[in-house]
Design an enzyme around this catalytic site. Structure first.
Site, mmCIF file in Angstrom:
data_model
loop_
_atom_site.group_PDB
_atom_site.id
_atom_site.type_symbol
_atom_site.label_atom_id
_atom_site.label_comp_id
_atom_site.label_asym_id
_atom_site.label_seq_id
_atom_site.Cartn_x
_atom_site.Cartn_y
_atom_site.Cartn_z
ATOM 1 N N LYS A 82 -2.904 -13.538 -34.688
ATOM 2 C CA LYS A 82 -3.613 -14.724 -35.442
ATOM 3 C C LYS A 82 -2.889 -15.719 -35.838
ATOM 4 O O LYS A 82 -3.239 -17.054 -35.644
ATOM 5 C CB LYS A 82 -4.407 -14.127 -36.693
ATOM 6 C CG LYS A 82 -4.851 -15.117 -37.831
ATOM 7 C CD LYS A 82 -5.951 -15.855 -37.124
ATOM 8 C CE LYS A 82 -6.323 -16.889 -38.053
ATOM 9 N NZ LYS A 82 -7.549 -17.983 -37.663
ATOM 10 N N THR B 49 -5.876 -14.316 -42.960
ATOM 11 C CA THR B 49 -4.659 -14.989 -42.358
ATOM 12 C C THR B 49 -3.477 -14.928 -43.328
ATOM 13 O O THR B 49 -3.364 -15.741 -44.313
ATOM 14 C CB THR B 49 -4.603 -16.243 -41.892
ATOM 15 O OG1 THR B 49 -5.995 -16.430 -41.012
ATOM 16 C CG2 THR B 49 -3.496 -16.692 -41.054
ATOM 17 N N LYS C 67 0.377 -23.568 -45.004
ATOM 18 C CA LYS C 67 0.477 -22.170 -45.374
ATOM 19 C C LYS C 67 0.711 -21.364 -44.037
ATOM 20 O O LYS C 67 1.597 -20.544 -43.878
ATOM 21 C CB LYS C 67 -0.679 -21.714 -46.250
ATOM 22 C CG LYS C 67 -0.419 -20.190 -46.574
ATOM 23 C CD LYS C 67 -1.825 -19.414 -46.771
ATOM 24 C CE LYS C 67 -2.670 -19.406 -45.410
ATOM 25 N NZ LYS C 67 -3.900 -18.447 -45.529
#
Lengths: 292, 292, 292, 292
Positions: D171, D95, D240
């Site tokens: 994603k 990711t 994040k």
């Protein structure tokens, strides 16, 4: 002038005293009678009911905590709507909803009485010192008749139009503006503390430059030192006003996202047990979120 | 003093002119050379590179749009880090990240140069009029050496500590505070308009009472009249500063929900095509949401 | 069973038809009488007042738009509170406030009647197809007596406790959950569109993997294609439910920031003139903010 | 196939094992070598550097914590960009940001290598069980060549287009969707608890009706029981990803206010000391605000 005065909380007491000092003749009413009796030594007459306070008065002034309390003294079984003389004026000083202000306008009109909305900015110490800012709306002639009363309680009167509701909306938006100042300072102070800068240093820069206004000087030090115990304006009343501005905004379809954010801060403060503190205590939210 | 001055945008030009007027000797550099040449008639010398602007200077002052531009003039191939004399001072006036301020502190120390962070509050007209507010942080002795320069460009200098980063955090939080004023006025004005009250009436009450500060007087009329074409501070720069305060807050773990809200307002303003307007134009969001 | 049925909107009509199909004997009432008469051909008897609909019934079921409408049919001059037999049951299907649910509980108790709160999830097509999900709370014995009715209108009944209010809170929170799905899809679709990815591609990935639930499959395509004209649940009713969950949350002091955000989205949708669309239309806000 | 596999964290280890089980020949690299050696008994060869892992491989797969780690193994001094054969494929499973995905696309193209973005949904247990959902984007022919690898690690592959960035955006938005589920459940559970309803009762109603999806079933019980100690995905990694979706949204000018809200929740969780918990722990914010 012969004035009926109803509602002797922290704000009302200071206002009533200043009216007496200015030479007006007051008949006072308060639900908890002892607070009314405290004004007797200054020369006020104590009424047993709102209806009695208004009888024979040229002006009735009301300063109450919320819509509900105001409805009771006007429309309740002992309310003054029937006893206020035709041609007399009801000056509503309270921070109330737009909806009840409209209802009062209609009801007084029907009785051939006058209705002036004269909302006030300032905390109890400003009320004591006759330093309130008064925002008055209603028929110009009637505000003119009351001007000496408004002069006795405030440092300045703003006349904002013929529709009494204007004074209510301005008061609610003004209180909203204050909450934005509180939240913005709280978020900034959290950043300062965690960055190793004293909130007072930041506050000094702000209030000596672009933010050189009473509101920052009043609230800044309270937030910087987390001093919320001395209650000038109780937190649940702050939430009530927040609710009123959100309701006024919803009625006219104007989203106010900072008001929504502040709403959630108030609720969190209540959930955490700070209902007995000053309304500024909702600033604890920003500190808590920063782990302070 | 012999001063290298780098960055002659709207703010930098006004500042440089005031330094020249105060009798200082300037070697100026700007990426677009024509803006530097415009100062020649006032007596400034034009440098071809940042390195050249700093050679022989006692002080180099930088006023640039963002971290990237500042990095280029200090650390880039033509940057002044190697040419600035040991013992000389770099005064950074720009609104930059906490991260690059730390990096500058370390780099200058290694070169035995001094680094002072002196951020400024005020729009271009304040820069022109030498009315900026200066927030200075760094070694007290070095700030002392520069005081005459700071006096020449601002109406007041706040010394906020030995750590240069303090001036950057205060500047970022100060700009955040301004955005909270803009958003709070925009939300209030939307409520006013839809309630039939002129925003100017509300603004007059506020700025004559508790909100009697320059910031409300400067931005209020712009928002009330939706006048965003005259660009004192461009909207994308406002977003940049918003991003910087959010980054500073994230680094120390202090959530700032109003900053997050304003972030989304800035993005929406860009999405709607207002990038060429003054940063105050993000206030369009509250109006748009109210169907205005 | 002998059932009085009050409230024949889009939901109520489908529910009443299924009760008739299941063999129950219905006396129906609707403010706009024509909607009641439409059920006569199926065998329903039309009552002229709520009071009449309840006379002799073992159970009265109500399916109304809001607190106000429900108050009218129960407590109003033609309300059924006095005519419902002792021992009979009032099953409230409507999405109403926690406050009025408490009031009903007390009022029915005083009349020795029973009160069951049986809120339902599903749009009009699910009501037509007897596929509602029913959330029932109240005395277990009384829910037991009604089970055949609940079976006739839904695919499953959840019994969630003895306190009727539990069913109301769960319904309100369930509707809140739906709004979070709508808003989250809207924000994601805006990101997709502006990144050059079709919302349908994203939706397909989601609903074929971790988000494989009816709610995403129902609302996703509506949002992806901005199809809000066919109104299953009107936008102002969605705002009403949002208001109710915020009120329930405020009463128990539980801040719900996404509910506050959705509140502002609803208000903006109304301000922009989308009151006649399905409630999903508040998703236009995220699109609008992205300039779409 | 001959596969270089880089990154053996909780996710990578499960994935690599499934590739080996499916008969592929793996050369593995991990910064902490012991995690690579643990796969030797299954038949993997351990490489000393990323460059070595890619030498001679038909495909290199990377599964790393963030942009920075991925940059190091591709572009760093021991990175594999120079050693991967022309015509070979880099499948990025991590990711990561849209920005680095674009950079990889360009860099591999220059080296006549192929780049496929194949992001995955699922927690470590799904990786172990080869039950991941794979979202693949890139040249159709290259995805075709890799399909047996993707089949070995997941239960389904979604092909979402020729531009690798599409898989990254999907994603990121997918993880955003998960955070909205967590926050919406947390707010609802807070309301339930304070209203005297068990969160599990509410969750049962939801997951047995409209919200019958794995995501609610996975996260619901964790939030209801405040079980965040078993870390499937660490909280700082969740922050994040939140940062990445906000960055992707900012780049294309699409405001995502729930993402902003969740951002502040993550920061608050870190400020309160929950960095070592599973990312679901940001749900503590809603509980804390309700005084729970």
């Amino acid at each position: 002038m012969k004035v009926g005065f109803i509602g002797l909380g922290q704000m009302g007491t200071g206002i009533a005293q200043n009216l007496i000092k200015a030479g007006h003749s007051l008949v006072v009413y308060n639900r908890t009678r002892s607070r009314a009796e405290a004004l007797q030594t200054l020369g006020a007459t104590v009424a047993a009911t709102p209806a009695e306070a208004a009888r024979g008065a040229e002006v009735v002034m009301t300063m109450l905590a919320d819509d509900h309390a105001l409805e009771a003294v006007v429309f309740g079984p002992e309310g003054f709507l029937p006893t206020l003389a035709a041609g007399a004026i009801h000056i509503s000083l309270s921070t109330i909803s737009v909806a009840i202000s409209r209802r009062l306008l209609a009801a007084h009109k029907e009785q051939k009485q006058h209705y002036v909305s004269a909302t006030v900015f300032g905390r109890p110490d400003a009320a004591d010192a006759a330093k309130l800012f008064v925002v008055a709306a209603g028929a110009a002639a009637q505000i003119g008749r009351c001007q000496s009363l408004l002069d006795a309680i405030g440092q300045k009167t703003f006349r904002v139009g013929e529709d009494p509701v204007a004074a209510n909306v301005i008061k609610l938006a003004g209180n909203f503006m204050i909450t934005t100042v509180i939240e913005s300072l709280a978020e900034s102070f959290a950043l300062m503390r965690k960055s190793g800068v004293a909130p007072e240093t930041f506050l000094d820069v702000m209030t000596s430059s672009l933010f050189n206004a009473p509101i920052y000087k009043t609230y800044g030090p309270m937030i910087a030192s987390s001093s919320f115990e001395k209650v000038g304006f109780a937190l649940p009343l702050g939430l009530k006003d927040n609710r009123l501005v959100l309701a006024a905004a919803e009625e006219v379809a104007a989203p106010m996202p900072i008001a929504s954010l502040v709403h959630d801060r108030f609720i969190a403060a209540i959930a955490r047990g700070f209902s007995n503190e000053d309304w500024v205590a909702f600033s604890r939210g920003a500190m808590s979120d920063a782990g302070l």
